[in-house]
Scaffold this motif. Structure first.
Motif, PDB file in Angstrom:
ATOM      1  N   HIS A  19       0.870  -1.170   0.000  1.00 55.37           N
ATOM      2  CA  HIS A  19       0.000   0.000   0.000  1.00 55.37           C
ATOM      3  C   HIS A  19       0.911   1.226   0.000  1.00 55.37           C
ATOM      4  O   HIS A  19       1.761   1.375   0.877  1.00 55.37           O
ATOM      5  CB  HIS A  19      -0.874  -0.015   1.261  1.00 55.37           C
ATOM      6  CG  HIS A  19      -1.670   1.233   1.443  1.00 55.37           C
ATOM      7  ND1 HIS A  19      -1.208   2.318   2.163  1.00 55.37           N
ATOM      8  CD2 HIS A  19      -2.900   1.573   1.000  1.00 55.37           C
ATOM      9  CE1 HIS A  19      -2.133   3.267   2.157  1.00 55.37           C
ATOM     10  NE2 HIS A  19      -3.160   2.843   1.466  1.00 55.37           N
ATOM     11  N   ARG A  64       1.037   5.391  -0.052  1.00 53.48           N
ATOM     12  CA  ARG A  64       0.362   6.673   0.125  1.00 53.48           C
ATOM     13  C   ARG A  64       1.324   7.747  -0.367  1.00 53.48           C
ATOM     14  O   ARG A  64       2.476   7.797   0.058  1.00 53.48           O
ATOM     15  CB  ARG A  64       0.043   6.937   1.588  1.00 53.48           C
ATOM     16  CG  ARG A  64      -0.637   8.268   1.818  1.00 53.48           C
ATOM     17  CD  ARG A  64      -0.644   8.637   3.310  1.00 53.48           C
ATOM     18  NE  ARG A  64      -1.041  10.006   3.478  1.00 53.48           N
ATOM     19  CZ  ARG A  64      -0.244  11.065   3.345  1.00 53.48           C
ATOM     20  NH1 ARG A  64       1.023  10.917   3.040  1.00 53.48           N
ATOM     21  NH2 ARG A  64      -0.697  12.287   3.513  1.00 53.48           N
ATOM     22  N   GLU A 110      -3.183  14.039  -2.160  1.00 57.04           N
ATOM     23  CA  GLU A 110      -2.991  12.690  -1.649  1.00 57.04           C
ATOM     24  C   GLU A 110      -3.501  11.670  -2.661  1.00 57.04           C
ATOM     25  O   GLU A 110      -4.601  11.807  -3.185  1.00 57.04           O
ATOM     26  CB  GLU A 110      -3.747  12.542  -0.321  1.00 57.04           C
ATOM     27  CG  GLU A 110      -3.433  11.284   0.420  1.00 57.04           C
ATOM     28  CD  GLU A 110      -4.068  11.283   1.811  1.00 57.04           C
ATOM     29  OE1 GLU A 110      -3.303  11.143   2.774  1.00 57.04           O
ATOM     30  OE2 GLU A 110      -5.298  11.415   1.918  1.00 57.04           O
ATOM     31  N   PHE A 145      -3.109   7.171  -3.704  1.00 60.84           N
ATOM     32  CA  PHE A 145      -2.770   5.857  -3.182  1.00 60.84           C
ATOM     33  C   PHE A 145      -2.558   4.880  -4.325  1.00 60.84           C
ATOM     34  O   PHE A 145      -3.062   5.075  -5.426  1.00 60.84           O
ATOM     35  CB  PHE A 145      -3.909   5.320  -2.288  1.00 60.84           C
ATOM     36  CG  PHE A 145      -4.200   6.194  -1.117  1.00 60.84           C
ATOM     37  CD1 PHE A 145      -3.514   6.038   0.075  1.00 60.84           C
ATOM     38  CD2 PHE A 145      -5.158   7.188  -1.207  1.00 60.84           C
ATOM     39  CE1 PHE A 145      -3.780   6.855   1.159  1.00 60.84           C
ATOM     40  CE2 PHE A 145      -5.432   8.018  -0.125  1.00 60.84           C
ATOM     41  CZ  PHE A 145      -4.744   7.848   1.055  1.00 60.84           C
TER      42      PHE A 145
END
Length: 110
Positions: A5, A7, A49, A51
């Motif tokens: 994952h 970010r 932001e 992801f």
């Protein structure tokens, strides 16, 4: 299976460049033995932001991908896109194990 994952804190003024970077890495991760689950870009709320999620069969397979990516010409070119533009301000990487349904009829990935 291990899922990575990511970010990202991105420069919102360079979203198009980040999109180009993401499209390259989706293809590259898949070519180098992983399964990319996509990038998730700002839509509402924070505009800096993003992801990404991608998986490898094992941590060892991910580590081999990292070694290969260091010398792969297309990977180097993708890294240089970020270095040259600064579209990514910072990123965080987490390793996670997926949890799927207990019912095999609902989850074909088991």
């Amino acid at each position: 299976m291990i899922t990575i994952h990511l970010r990202y804190q991105i420069d919102p003024e360079q979203l198009d460049t980040f999109v180009e970077y993401g499209k390259r890495w989706i293809r590259l991760v898949n070519r180098l033995g992983g399964t990319h689950h996509g990038y998730f870009l700002p839509a509402e709320g924070d505009n800096d932001e993003a992801f990404a999620l991608f998986s490898f069969p094992s941590l060892a397979a991910y580590e081999q991908y990292r070694i290969t990516a260091e010398t792969d010409p297309e990977c180097i070119e993708a890294y240089e896109l970020v270095r040259g533009t600064g579209c990514i301000i910072r990123f965080e990487r987490r390793f996670q194990k997926p949890l799927f349904s207990d019912d095999p009829a609902l989850d074909q990935r088991q």
